[in-house]
Motif scaffolding. Structure first.
Motif, PDB file in Angstrom:
ATOM      1  N   ARG A 107     -67.748  32.664 -22.047  1.00  0.00           N
ATOM      2  CA  ARG A 107     -67.447  32.202 -23.406  1.00  0.00           C
ATOM      3  C   ARG A 107     -66.563  33.199 -24.149  1.00  0.00           C
ATOM      4  O   ARG A 107     -65.616  32.801 -24.833  1.00  0.00           O
ATOM      5  CB  ARG A 107     -68.729  31.956 -24.192  1.00  0.00           C
ATOM      6  CG  ARG A 107     -69.467  30.734 -23.715  1.00  0.00           C
ATOM      7  CD  ARG A 107     -70.695  30.486 -24.509  1.00  0.00           C
ATOM      8  NE  ARG A 107     -71.436  29.366 -23.931  1.00  0.00           N
ATOM      9  CZ  ARG A 107     -72.694  29.112 -24.191  1.00  0.00           C
ATOM     10  NH1 ARG A 107     -73.368  29.877 -25.018  1.00  0.00           N
ATOM     11  NH2 ARG A 107     -73.287  28.086 -23.621  1.00  0.00           N
ATOM     12  N   LYS A 150     -69.041  34.514 -34.005  1.00  0.00           N
ATOM     13  CA  LYS A 150     -70.393  34.104 -33.590  1.00  0.00           C
ATOM     14  C   LYS A 150     -70.555  32.596 -33.728  1.00  0.00           C
ATOM     15  O   LYS A 150     -71.134  31.937 -32.858  1.00  0.00           O
ATOM     16  CB  LYS A 150     -71.457  34.833 -34.411  1.00  0.00           C
ATOM     17  CG  LYS A 150     -71.577  36.303 -34.082  1.00  0.00           C
ATOM     18  CD  LYS A 150     -72.572  36.962 -35.026  1.00  0.00           C
ATOM     19  CE  LYS A 150     -72.549  38.464 -34.936  1.00  0.00           C
ATOM     20  NZ  LYS A 150     -73.445  39.089 -35.923  1.00  0.00           N
ATOM     21  N   GLU A 151     -70.032  32.050 -34.814  1.00  0.00           N
ATOM     22  CA  GLU A 151     -70.088  30.595 -35.009  1.00  0.00           C
ATOM     23  C   GLU A 151     -69.293  29.872 -33.913  1.00  0.00           C
ATOM     24  O   GLU A 151     -69.730  28.866 -33.390  1.00  0.00           O
ATOM     25  CB  GLU A 151     -69.568  30.210 -36.390  1.00  0.00           C
ATOM     26  CG  GLU A 151     -70.479  30.623 -37.531  1.00  0.00           C
ATOM     27  CD  GLU A 151     -71.855  29.995 -37.432  1.00  0.00           C
ATOM     28  OE1 GLU A 151     -71.971  28.773 -37.240  1.00  0.00           O
ATOM     29  OE2 GLU A 151     -72.844  30.762 -37.526  1.00  0.00           O
ATOM     30  N   GLN A 152     -68.150  30.419 -33.582  1.00  0.00           N
ATOM     31  CA  GLN A 152     -67.324  29.831 -32.525  1.00  0.00           C
ATOM     32  C   GLN A 152     -68.059  29.864 -31.182  1.00  0.00           C
ATOM     33  O   GLN A 152     -68.043  28.879 -30.432  1.00  0.00           O
ATOM     34  CB  GLN A 152     -66.004  30.606 -32.439  1.00  0.00           C
ATOM     35  CG  GLN A 152     -64.953  29.966 -31.610  1.00  0.00           C
ATOM     36  CD  GLN A 152     -63.638  30.758 -31.653  1.00  0.00           C
ATOM     37  OE1 GLN A 152     -63.484  31.707 -32.413  1.00  0.00           O
ATOM     38  NE2 GLN A 152     -62.712  30.368 -30.822  1.00  0.00           N
ATOM     39  N   LEU A 153     -68.712  30.971 -30.884  1.00  0.00           N
ATOM     40  CA  LEU A 153     -69.466  31.086 -29.632  1.00  0.00           C
ATOM     41  C   LEU A 153     -70.628  30.097 -29.604  1.00  0.00           C
ATOM     42  O   LEU A 153     -70.916  29.505 -28.556  1.00  0.00           O
ATOM     43  CB  LEU A 153     -69.971  32.523 -29.430  1.00  0.00           C
ATOM     44  CG  LEU A 153     -68.887  33.550 -29.113  1.00  0.00           C
ATOM     45  CD1 LEU A 153     -69.467  34.964 -29.165  1.00  0.00           C
ATOM     46  CD2 LEU A 153     -68.252  33.284 -27.759  1.00  0.00           C
ATOM     47  N   LYS A 154     -71.285  29.901 -30.749  1.00  0.00           N
ATOM     48  CA  LYS A 154     -72.382  28.917 -30.822  1.00  0.00           C
ATOM     49  C   LYS A 154     -71.844  27.506 -30.543  1.00  0.00           C
ATOM     50  O   LYS A 154     -72.493  26.720 -29.872  1.00  0.00           O
ATOM     51  CB  LYS A 154     -73.041  28.949 -32.192  1.00  0.00           C
ATOM     52  CG  LYS A 154     -73.927  30.137 -32.423  1.00  0.00           C
ATOM     53  CD  LYS A 154     -74.500  30.080 -33.839  1.00  0.00           C
ATOM     54  CE  LYS A 154     -75.152  31.380 -34.218  1.00  0.00           C
ATOM     55  NZ  LYS A 154     -75.580  31.388 -35.628  1.00  0.00           N
ATOM     56  N   GLN A 155     -70.671  27.193 -31.097  1.00  0.00           N
ATOM     57  CA  GLN A 155     -70.082  25.872 -30.874  1.00  0.00           C
ATOM     58  C   GLN A 155     -69.773  25.642 -29.402  1.00  0.00           C
ATOM     59  O   GLN A 155     -69.891  24.532 -28.909  1.00  0.00           O
ATOM     60  CB  GLN A 155     -68.805  25.704 -31.718  1.00  0.00           C
ATOM     61  CG  GLN A 155     -69.062  25.632 -33.200  1.00  0.00           C
ATOM     62  CD  GLN A 155     -69.948  24.472 -33.595  1.00  0.00           C
ATOM     63  OE1 GLN A 155     -69.804  23.375 -33.089  1.00  0.00           O
ATOM     64  NE2 GLN A 155     -70.896  24.726 -34.476  1.00  0.00           N
ATOM     65  N   SER A 157     -71.505  26.609 -26.976  1.00  0.00           N
ATOM     66  CA  SER A 157     -72.751  26.281 -26.270  1.00  0.00           C
ATOM     67  C   SER A 157     -73.122  24.819 -26.433  1.00  0.00           C
ATOM     68  O   SER A 157     -73.828  24.265 -25.621  1.00  0.00           O
ATOM     69  CB  SER A 157     -73.903  27.174 -26.757  1.00  0.00           C
ATOM     70  OG  SER A 157     -74.239  26.866 -28.098  1.00  0.00           O
ATOM     71  N   ASN A 158     -72.617  24.200 -27.516  1.00  0.00           N
ATOM     72  CA  ASN A 158     -72.917  22.780 -27.738  1.00  0.00           C
ATOM     73  C   ASN A 158     -71.991  21.866 -26.954  1.00  0.00           C
ATOM     74  O   ASN A 158     -72.208  20.672 -26.894  1.00  0.00           O
ATOM     75  CB  ASN A 158     -72.810  22.463 -29.231  1.00  0.00           C
ATOM     76  CG  ASN A 158     -73.884  23.170 -30.029  1.00  0.00           C
ATOM     77  OD1 ASN A 158     -74.947  23.496 -29.508  1.00  0.00           O
ATOM     78  ND2 ASN A 158     -73.612  23.423 -31.287  1.00  0.00           N
TER      79      ASN A 158
END
Length: 159
Positions: A107, A150-155, A157-158
């Protein structure tokens, strides 16, 4: 061996894990990581005389290694890639921790080089101030960028 060569060798020996960490964030291929490491060493040697000690030597080493890797990464992305690959890696661990690390590395490798550099430095437990000094932005900007990354990395994962 000259005094300069001895100083350079000692500096590299103290900081080689830092250089390898930076290089690893730009590739998961051991040969390519070694190539990035060698290019970083060349650039560090070229700039060694010009280092003015206005910042910590480790900060300077991070900056040179990051700039080297970013520059090579940009060139690589402009050229079409052709490679041979095996369908299986006999040396790869398959435990859960290794899978997690590989997923995170995969990622992070999708991020833009500048964002990748910021994450790398954050994962190295550097302060926001140190990160800002290395990449040349304000401490506040580091904070904002890390939040967005961090928000981009979370996205990812979705997806």
């Amino acid at each position: 061996m000259t005094t300069k060569e001895k100083q350079f060798q000692q500096t590299i020996m103290k900081n080689k894990s830092t250089i390898y960490t930076v290089c690893y964030m730009f590739s998961n291929d051991s040969d390519e990581v070694n190539d990035l490491f060698q290019e970083s060493l060349i650039n560090l040697w070229k700039g060694f005389d010009g280092f003015e000690h206005r910042s910590d030597i480790k900060t300077w080493i991070y900056r040179v290694a990051l700039n080297t890797c970013i520059s090579i990464d940009r060139k690589k992305r402009r050229q079409p890639e052709s490679s041979l690959s095996m369908d299986i890696n006999l040396f790869k661990d398959s435990d859960e921790d290794t899978k997690q690390v590989d997923m995170l590395h995969q990622r992070i490798s999708q991020l833009k080089p500048f964002d990748r550099a910021i994450v790398l430095l954050w994962l190295e437990n550097l302060s926001y101030e140190e990160i800002g000094q290395i990449v040349g932005i304000s401490t506040k900007n580091v904070s904002v960028r890390l939040f967005r990354i961090k928000e981009q990395l979370k996205q990812m994962s979705n997806n």
